[in-house]
Write a protein that holds these residues in place. Structure first.
Motif, mmCIF file in Angstrom:
data_model
loop_
_atom_site.group_PDB
_atom_site.id
_atom_site.type_symbol
_atom_site.label_atom_id
_atom_site.label_comp_id
_atom_site.label_asym_id
_atom_site.label_seq_id
_atom_site.Cartn_x
_atom_site.Cartn_y
_atom_site.Cartn_z
ATOM 1 N N THR A 171 0.791 -1.224 0.000
ATOM 2 C CA THR A 171 0.000 0.000 0.000
ATOM 3 C C THR A 171 0.827 1.280 0.000
ATOM 4 O O THR A 171 0.291 2.358 -0.262
ATOM 5 C CB THR A 171 -0.924 0.027 1.238
ATOM 6 O OG1 THR A 171 -0.117 -0.051 2.439
ATOM 7 C CG2 THR A 171 -1.879 -1.160 1.224
ATOM 8 N N SER A 172 2.121 1.180 0.263
ATOM 9 C CA SER A 172 2.959 2.365 0.423
ATOM 10 C C SER A 172 3.314 3.003 -0.920
ATOM 11 O O SER A 172 3.859 2.345 -1.804
ATOM 12 C CB SER A 172 4.242 1.994 1.177
ATOM 13 O OG SER A 172 5.185 3.031 1.121
ATOM 14 N N GLN A 173 3.023 4.288 -1.053
ATOM 15 C CA GLN A 173 3.443 5.019 -2.248
ATOM 16 C C GLN A 173 4.962 5.119 -2.295
ATOM 17 O O GLN A 173 5.574 5.123 -3.377
ATOM 18 C CB GLN A 173 2.832 6.422 -2.251
ATOM 19 C CG GLN A 173 3.128 7.226 -3.511
ATOM 20 C CD GLN A 173 2.568 6.578 -4.770
ATOM 21 O OE1 GLN A 173 1.433 6.108 -4.778
ATOM 22 N NE2 GLN A 173 3.356 6.538 -5.835
ATOM 23 N N GLU A 174 5.577 5.171 -1.133
ATOM 24 C CA GLU A 174 7.042 5.229 -1.051
ATOM 25 C C GLU A 174 7.667 3.997 -1.708
ATOM 26 O O GLU A 174 8.681 4.085 -2.397
ATOM 27 C CB GLU A 174 7.460 5.338 0.410
ATOM 28 C CG GLU A 174 8.929 5.651 0.626
ATOM 29 C CD GLU A 174 9.259 5.897 2.087
ATOM 30 O OE1 GLU A 174 10.424 6.233 2.366
ATOM 31 O OE2 GLU A 174 8.372 5.750 2.944
ATOM 32 N N TYR A 175 7.035 2.825 -1.492
ATOM 33 C CA TYR A 175 7.533 1.585 -2.103
ATOM 34 C C TYR A 175 7.363 1.631 -3.622
ATOM 35 O O TYR A 175 8.263 1.251 -4.366
ATOM 36 C CB TYR A 175 6.771 0.398 -1.515
ATOM 37 C CG TYR A 175 7.309 -0.954 -1.929
ATOM 38 C CD1 TYR A 175 8.332 -1.568 -1.199
ATOM 39 C CD2 TYR A 175 6.802 -1.622 -3.037
ATOM 40 C CE1 TYR A 175 8.824 -2.808 -1.566
ATOM 41 C CE2 TYR A 175 7.292 -2.864 -3.414
ATOM 42 C CZ TYR A 175 8.296 -3.455 -2.678
ATOM 43 O OH TYR A 175 8.797 -4.674 -3.054
ATOM 44 N N LYS A 176 6.224 2.099 -4.082
ATOM 45 C CA LYS A 176 5.986 2.201 -5.529
ATOM 46 C C LYS A 176 6.988 3.152 -6.178
ATOM 47 O O LYS A 176 7.505 2.883 -7.269
ATOM 48 C CB LYS A 176 4.561 2.666 -5.791
ATOM 49 C CG LYS A 176 3.496 1.683 -5.342
ATOM 50 C CD LYS A 176 2.093 2.254 -5.556
ATOM 51 C CE LYS A 176 1.028 1.299 -5.056
ATOM 52 N NZ LYS A 176 -0.339 1.861 -5.194
ATOM 53 N N ASP A 177 7.253 4.273 -5.512
ATOM 54 C CA ASP A 177 8.213 5.240 -6.047
ATOM 55 C C ASP A 177 9.622 4.652 -6.108
ATOM 56 O O ASP A 177 10.386 4.927 -7.037
ATOM 57 C CB ASP A 177 8.216 6.504 -5.195
ATOM 58 C CG ASP A 177 6.935 7.319 -5.348
ATOM 59 O OD1 ASP A 177 6.158 7.049 -6.293
ATOM 60 O OD2 ASP A 177 6.717 8.224 -4.518
ATOM 61 N N ALA A 178 9.957 3.844 -5.095
ATOM 62 C CA ALA A 178 11.279 3.220 -5.075
ATOM 63 C C ALA A 178 11.440 2.263 -6.253
ATOM 64 O O ALA A 178 12.475 2.255 -6.929
ATOM 65 C CB ALA A 178 11.485 2.483 -3.756
ATOM 66 N N LEU A 179 10.426 1.441 -6.508
ATOM 67 C CA LEU A 179 10.483 0.528 -7.656
ATOM 68 C C LEU A 179 10.582 1.298 -8.969
ATOM 69 O O LEU A 179 11.340 0.916 -9.874
ATOM 70 C CB LEU A 179 9.231 -0.340 -7.681
ATOM 71 C CG LEU A 179 9.187 -1.562 -6.775
ATOM 72 C CD1 LEU A 179 7.850 -2.280 -6.938
ATOM 73 C CD2 LEU A 179 10.334 -2.527 -7.087
ATOM 74 N N ALA A 180 9.815 2.384 -9.075
ATOM 75 C CA ALA A 180 9.795 3.176 -10.302
ATOM 76 C C ALA A 180 11.112 3.888 -10.546
ATOM 77 O O ALA A 180 11.373 4.369 -11.652
ATOM 78 C CB ALA A 180 8.648 4.192 -10.242
ATOM 79 N N THR A 181 11.947 3.955 -9.529
ATOM 80 C CA THR A 181 13.265 4.583 -9.654
ATOM 81 C C THR A 181 14.354 3.552 -9.872
ATOM 82 O O THR A 181 15.261 3.744 -10.693
ATOM 83 C CB THR A 181 13.575 5.392 -8.381
ATOM 84 O OG1 THR A 181 12.577 6.412 -8.216
ATOM 85 C CG2 THR A 181 14.952 6.020 -8.445
ATOM 86 N N LEU A 182 14.268 2.450 -9.164
ATOM 87 C CA LEU A 182 15.333 1.441 -9.183
ATOM 88 C C LEU A 182 15.545 0.844 -10.573
ATOM 89 O O LEU A 182 16.681 0.778 -11.075
ATOM 90 C CB LEU A 182 14.987 0.344 -8.180
ATOM 91 C CG LEU A 182 16.076 -0.681 -7.838
ATOM 92 C CD1 LEU A 182 17.179 -0.027 -7.030
ATOM 93 C CD2 LEU A 182 15.467 -1.843 -7.059
#
Length: 212
Positions: A40-51
């Motif tokens: 549910t974390s947007q922070e996790y989604k943003d991390a994947l979208a960057t990595l």
């Protein structure tokens, strides 16, 4: 010829239903930190979208500029919390801290990383680019196993690893819980997901206090 590093590095292999004591070599990773439930974390989604954009840019740079092609490695993550029972019994993901990781070959340098990072950042599509880094992780002695099935079914396996196998081998846990996601959850049914579960350890006898 394209190199598949997970076939060459022995610690990217594990057996289901069996705990193995291994020595993990020092490896370098793209890393990005965060906190909270990965579902549910947007922070996790943003991390994947960057990595991954940076990982693929480094791969293409290696192939085009260095003449060394390789397969982009699977997603990995370090997980921890103030109360480690949240990983086994409670499974309260909102309390988890994490570091998402993607291993890159040793021939890729900090300069290669900085160039890839700059190109991706300029495109404006990597929301967590300021938190990304290239860093070496040296876990050394570790216990690992292969878990097949949903991520939420890991609890009993980790319970057995942490509280039975590791102390039974006169070992002590050190470092952070490590998971390597060998399957793509977008294309793999939950019951067939393959995940390496790893825990760095040390020899308990070496750190035990000397008798007075």
């Amino acid at each position: 010829m394209k190199v598949d590093l997970k076939r060459q590095i022995e610690t990217y292999k594990a057996s289901c239903g069996r705990f193995s004591v291994v020595t993990v070599p020092a490896l370098q990773f793209l890393m990005i930190d965060g906190h909270g439930d990965p579902n549910t974390s947007q922070e996790y989604k943003d991390a994947l979208a960057t990595l991954y954009p940076v990982a693929y840019k480094m791969k293409f740079f290696s192939k085009q500029e260095l003449g060394r092609d390789y397969t982009v490695m699977p997603l990995e993550a370090l997980w921890w919390a103030e109360d480690m029972d949240t990983f086994t019994s409670a499974r309260d993901k909102s309390r988890w801290d994490w570091t998402l990781m993607n291993m890159v070959p040793g021939w890729m340098t900090q300069d290669h990383y900085e160039e890839a990072r700059k190109i991706v950042a300029n495109k404006g599509s990597a929301p967590a680019i300021d938190g990304l880094r290239l860093e070496t992780l040296d876990e050394g002695l570790s216990v690992q196993t292969l878990h097949i099935g949903p991520y939420d079914d890991e609890g009993p396996v980790l319970e057995a690893m942490h509280n039975s196998f590791i102390p039974g081998e006169s070992l002590m846990m050190t470092g952070k819980h490590h998971e390597i996601y060998l399957s793509d959850p977008r294309r793999t049914p939950p019951e067939k997901l393959k995940t390496i579960l790893r825990q760095p350890v040390t020899d308990a006898e070496r750190v035990a206090p000397s008798p007075q």
